[in-house]
Enzyme design. Structure first.
Site: not given
Length: 257
Positions: A9, A12-15, A172, A194
């Protein structure tokens, strides 16, 4: 010797931020592999990273953690490319858009959980999941099972005597114990897939530590990390799980260590 790092992943984002940070810390001594579902976005991410770090070694790999076939094919490709993995960042994940449950809200107003409800949205924000072609709940498959399968398939290049590799899970602060049910680990009957998947991932991380690290030094440490608060969750809420054997839940027909 260059460190070999794979991030799921990563487009984008955290990755992607993680990949940027890794290259900032060690551009020359790193072989970085971005494992992504969408190769167009993966190529864009690689290009962006190379703008900041033009000499970096950045490879791409197509992998959709919600698909068993995709994970198996990716694992085979990884074993052909590399004879070892030093770090495996298990970051890929999905979170369905939450929906407001009006009935649950009014019930919560007159319950002992009212403070938690307003602070976290727990119980009043529900999510709808779906089933993959493999017959698994999509959130469970993407966030947990695909990564579990990847780890097992990559054991030949992760587990070497005398050399420690490491698993790092993106956890998370939404990993609530109340969302997880041992009798429904895929959360097919629940409304918080989630949260359930993240709590289950934290539990799985503990189970993997028990499974792989019986000897000293540890062979394959596994760590769940909450990027929002930059602290480990393994000792914050997962150890409160009351089941005496953290491996038992993973011995279902779906997960088996």
């Amino acid at each position: 010797m260059n460190k070999v790092v794979l991030v799921t992943g990563a487009n984008s984002g955290i990755g992607l931020s993680l990949c940027e940070r890794l290259l900032s810390e060690d551009t020359e001594g790193l072989q970085l592999c971005l494992a992504c579902r969408n190769m167009r976005r993966a190529q864009a991410a690689r290009s962006a990273l190379l703008v900041s770090h033009p000499t970096a070694q950045v490879a791409l790999l197509q992998m959709d953690t919600s698909s068993i076939t995709s994970v198996l094919n990716a694992a085979q490709e990884i074993k052909l490319r590399y004879n070892r993995l030093d770090y495996l960042y298990l970051n890929a994940g999905i979170m369905p858009n939450p929906q407001f449950d009006v009935k649950a809200f009014f019930r919560g107003l007159f319950s002992s959980k009212i403070i938690t409800m307003f602070a976290t949205g727990e119980g009043i924000l529900t999510q709808k999941d779906c089933v993959t072609p493999d017959g698994l709940q999509e959130v469970f498959a993407t966030n947990l099972f695909g990564h579990f399968l990847l780890i097992r398939e990559l054991e030949p290049i992760l587990c070497h005597a005398g050399r420690t590799s490491q698993l790092i899970w993106t956890s998370s602060s939404n990993a609530h114990r109340s969302a997880f049910n041992l009798e429904d680990i895929q959360h097919g009957r629940g409304t918080q897939p989630y949260s359930s998947s993240k709590y289950a991932s934290d539990l799985l991380s503990l189970a993997l530590n028990t499974h792989y690290n019986k000897q000293d030094p540890a062979l394959l440490p596994s760590i769940p990390l909450d990027p929002a608060h930059a602290h480990f969750l393994a000792y914050q809420n997962v150890h409160q799980y009351v089941h005496p054997d953290p491996l038992q839940w993973s011995r279902s027909p779906v997960l088996a260590l």
